[in-house]
Write an enzyme that holds these catalytic residues in place. Structure first.
Site, PDB file in Angstrom:
ATOM      1  N   LYS A  50       0.604  -1.055  -0.300  1.00 39.33           N
ATOM      2  CA  LYS A  50      -0.129  -0.148   0.093  1.00 39.33           C
ATOM      3  C   LYS A  50       0.476   1.657  -0.062  1.00 39.33           C
ATOM      4  O   LYS A  50       1.946   1.131   0.931  1.00 39.33           O
ATOM      5  CB  LYS A  50      -0.960   0.243   1.275  1.00 39.33           C
ATOM      6  CG  LYS A  50      -1.805   1.206   1.356  1.00 39.33           C
ATOM      7  CD  LYS A  50      -3.045   0.544   2.409  1.00 39.33           C
ATOM      8  CE  LYS A  50      -4.238   1.821   2.456  1.00 39.33           C
ATOM      9  NZ  LYS A  50      -4.724   2.090   3.950  1.00 39.33           N
ATOM     10  N   SER A  75      -9.370   2.524   2.939  1.00 35.59           N
ATOM     11  CA  SER A  75      -8.753   2.793   1.907  1.00 35.59           C
ATOM     12  C   SER A  75      -6.918   1.967   1.355  1.00 35.59           C
ATOM     13  O   SER A  75      -6.539   2.594   0.106  1.00 35.59           O
ATOM     14  CB  SER A  75      -7.666   4.270   2.778  1.00 35.59           C
ATOM     15  OG  SER A  75      -6.687   2.803   4.021  1.00 35.59           O
ATOM     16  N   SER A  79     -10.209   0.036   6.922  1.00 41.92           N
ATOM     17  CA  SER A  79      -9.381   0.858   5.508  1.00 41.92           C
ATOM     18  C   SER A  79      -9.763  -1.090   4.874  1.00 41.92           C
ATOM     19  O   SER A  79      -8.671  -0.819   3.824  1.00 41.92           O
ATOM     20  CB  SER A  79      -8.225   1.356   5.702  1.00 41.92           C
ATOM     21  OG  SER A  79      -8.981   2.436   5.491  1.00 41.92           O
TER      22      SER A  79
END
Length: 475
Positions: free
Chosen positions: A83, A158, A182
């Site tokens: 990420k 996210s 997330s």
């Protein structure tokens, strides 16, 4: 063209095939890179690919398997997406923001370093909304990331890029972080497995290691893969005061759930829940019944007061951090980040304290209830997903009823409030629009093994996911 059967192997199966030499890390990586090229203009899940560097690392792993090295590492040669909020020393880490477009990290995030030490091959960085501040994934810097199952919808956020690349067959594993859902939001929206470990189980960095809503964790296409990754990420770290000792090594426990008592709620007492989500959750509960578990609907006594409490807490710490950019850099912020930062300016210390009281009240019913049950189950999201370019300012309805545009579709954040409870999100089916749905399996505090045992039993019963073309996105 990519070989989709290779692209959708579980990480565990890929490792087995590396060892018996019916597949090499180089072959797997090449298939993922080809898939990434095919989908780059539709899914948009990567911010950067490190093809040449990754291929060099994959060749080293291939050579180690070829000679049957005695010291093979547990994740040797598995292509993994990281990420774009996790630092990797020497690599650009943007946090999804124009402000950090050229930011080169000077250190590596602890959980990423552990994955690297375990042998993963990092072949790309995955998209995130700016500063990981929303449940969808688009930003001024990286544009819109889309759900491989239906490109009109978001893959969640996210950790939406991680969800998208896993669902589209572009990585074996991917990292996520969960401060309000997330990890679990994209796990549900993309038909994946995602794990929010108990607070402190996986190390993080200041200041958010001290924020009990914050949980770095794994994302994968199977429960076993998620467990394998979690075993690497977890454990105490000398720079994280809240990281738990001793390290927890989870077994692959396929003992099943026969004789277990499973509590459930379809709406946690106050959510409006989409009918497809409701139907798929009830079907999942029937699977647990078929496995010999007693399944009981319960009333937690929770109310929309929880929604405000979570909002106030997130604005106080997380929002205050984003608000540091409300200076000459503000013009570079994406609109939703600026709005979140500005909203944080009106939250008071009393609001923060009230949020803690509310979290305590929620656990005062949940904790005693769980003395009678092994795990608790509820939907992960109240809606399969919002549109890919969604903004909270658009407003949101479920079943023709207006709901809170930020939190009304996200059933994850109550378990960030109850942060010491482990939560595993697994797929429960798909909605009429093709977007997957998911359930959360919630355990008692620090009982990680229970949620994985239940998840493994459920996965085995339904036959897993992504097995053939009928159970994969039609990209």
């Amino acid at each position: 063209m990519s070989d989709l059967n290779i692209c959708y192997l579980t990480a565990s199966e890929a490792l087995r095939r590396f060892k018996d030499r019916t597949l090499s890390p180089v072959e797997l990586l090449q298939a993922y890179l080809a898939r990434a090229e095919e989908t780059k203009d539709t899914v948009n899940g990567f911010t950067a690919l490190y093809a040449e560097e990754a291929l060099a690392d994959a060749r080293k792993a291939e050579a180690r398997y070829a000679v049957g090295a005695a010291d093979l590492r547990p994740l040797e040669g598995l292509p993994t997406g990281i990420k774009d909020e996790n630092n990797i020393e020497g690599k650009v880490t943007t946090f999804g923001s124009l402000i950090y477009k050229d930011n080169v990290a000077t250190s590596t995030t602890p959980v990423v370093q552990r994955l690297l030490d375990a042998g993963v091959v990092v072949h790309g960085r995955t998209t995130t909304p700016e500063f990981s501040s929303e449940g969808f994934t688009h930003s001024r810097l990286w544009g819109v990331t889309r759900n491989p199952w239906n490109l009109d919808y978001t893959p969640g956020g996210s950790s939406g890029g991680s969800g998208a690349v896993l669902a589209a067959g572009m990585a074996a594993l991917a990292t996520g972080s969960d401060i309000g859902g997330s990890i679990r939001i994209p796990a549900s929206a993309c038909g994946l497995v995602g794990y929010k470990p108990p607070y402190g189980r996986n190390p993080a960095t200041p200041p958010f290691n001290l924020d009990f809503y914050n949980h770095p964790g794994p994302m994968a296409r199977s429960v076993e893969d998620c467990l394998l990754m979690q075993n690497i990420m977890c454990g105490p770290h000398p720079k994280d005061i809240v990281s738990l000792k001793p390290k927890l090594e989870l077994p692959i426990d396929r003992g099943g759930v026969s004789g277990w008592k499973i509590a459930y709620s379809l709406d946690l007492g106050y959510y409006e829940v989409d009918e497809d989500v409701r139907r798929n959750t009830l079907a999942a509960l029937d699977v647990f019944r078929s496995l010999g578990a007693e399944v009981v609907e319960v009333d937690l006594g929770w109310t929309k007061k929880s929604e405000k409490a979570a909002d106030d807490y997130l604005r106080t710490i997380f929002g205050a951090w984003v608000a540091e950019y409300l200076d000459e850099r503000a013009e570079k912020l994406t609109d939703y980040s600026r709005a979140f930062a500005q909203a944080s300016q009106s939250v008071t210390a009393q609001d923060f304290l009230a949020s803690l009281y509310t979290a305590g009240e929620m656990y005062s019913t949940f904790g005693p209830l769980m003395e009678e049950f092994d795990v608790f189950v509820c939907p992960t999201l109240a809606l399969p997903a919002v549109k890919a370019d969604y903004l909270p300012s658009d407003g949101l309805t479920i079943n023709d009823k207006t709901v809170d545009p930020r939190h009304g579709w996200i059933m994850t954040y109550p378990f960030n409030m109850l942060s010491r409870c482990p939560v595993l999100s697994v797929p429960s089916g798909r909605a009429a629009n093709g977007v997957p749905t998911g359930i959360q399996i919630v355990g008692k505090t620090y009982c990680d093994g229970d949620v994985f045992r239940a998840g493994l039993a459920f996965e085995t019963a339904v036959g897993g996911w992504f097995a053939d073309t009928s159970t994969r996105p039609a990209l």
